[in-house]
Design an enzyme around this catalytic site. Structure first.
Site, PDB file in Angstrom:
ATOM      1  N   GLY A  90      -4.554 -11.738  61.149  1.00 48.91           N
ATOM      2  CA  GLY A  90      -4.725 -11.122  62.454  1.00 48.91           C
ATOM      3  C   GLY A  90      -6.039 -10.390  62.635  1.00 48.91           C
ATOM      4  CB  THR A  92      -9.032  -9.418  66.623  1.00 49.95           C
ATOM      5  OG1 THR A  92      -9.050  -7.994  66.480  1.00 49.95           O
ATOM      6  CG2 THR A  92      -7.590  -9.925  66.627  1.00 49.95           C
ATOM      7  CG  HIS A  95     -18.579  -5.136  61.365  1.00 49.00           C
ATOM      8  ND1 HIS A  95     -19.929  -5.052  61.640  1.00 49.00           N
ATOM      9  CD2 HIS A  95     -18.299  -4.100  60.538  1.00 49.00           C
ATOM     10  CE1 HIS A  95     -20.448  -3.999  61.005  1.00 49.00           C
ATOM     11  NE2 HIS A  95     -19.466  -3.399  60.325  1.00 49.00           N
ATOM     12  CG  HIS A  97     -12.092  -3.525  60.942  1.00 49.27           C
ATOM     13  ND1 HIS A  97     -12.570  -4.803  61.176  1.00 49.27           N
ATOM     14  CD2 HIS A  97     -10.800  -3.528  61.338  1.00 49.27           C
ATOM     15  CE1 HIS A  97     -11.615  -5.536  61.711  1.00 49.27           C
ATOM     16  NE2 HIS A  97     -10.516  -4.798  61.820  1.00 49.27           N
TER      17      HIS A  97
END
Ligand code: 5GP
Ligand code: ZN
Length: 111
Positions: A90, A92, A95, A97
């Site tokens: 999942g 989305t 980058h 994180h």
């Protein structure tokens, strides 16, 4: 990386409220919080996810940032750190994180 929202947020190209930052990482609140505290820890450099050759020093700073976020947000009773990695998880925003979630009893769901 051009047109990466987290690059822009972490490097002050788009204004946001910074919870913590140092030379390598930044932390800011999620725009769509899933818990009373939902803060994102991101590197200032662009890596797609945790398996994208992230230097150890960056990971070290991210771990320190998690601690700083927990202190700043008063998460003394515990919190959860999640790194969605790839489409099936999942992810989305491509980058790297880490979600820092807390401020309530998160229970034992999922993990
Ligand atoms: P993922 O599903 O990739 O692990 O999580 C991406 C997270 O980024 C989501 O929780 C979403 O709410 C958050 N997000 C997406 N765009 C923005 C934005 O422009 N600003 C902030 N602060 N969070 C964002
Ligand atoms: Zn980026």
């Amino acid at each position: 990386m051009a047109d990466c929202i987290f690059c822009k947020l972490a490097n002050h190209e788009i204004p946001t409220t910074i919870v913590y930052e140092d030379d390598l990482v930044a932390a800011f609140d999620d725009a769509n919080p899933q818990a009373p505290v939902h803060t994102l820890v991101v590197p200032k450099g662009h890596y797609e996810n945790i398996v994208d050759g992230v230097p150890g020093e960056v990971l070290e700073h991210m771990a320190l940032a998690v601690k700083k976020v927990a202190e700043a947000k008063g998460l003394t009773d515990g919190f959860r750190v999640i790194a969605n990695t790839g489409a099936a998880a999942g992810q989305t925003v491509m980058h790297l994180h880490w979600h820092v979630l807390g401020g309530t009893d998160l229970g034992e769901n999922l993990v």
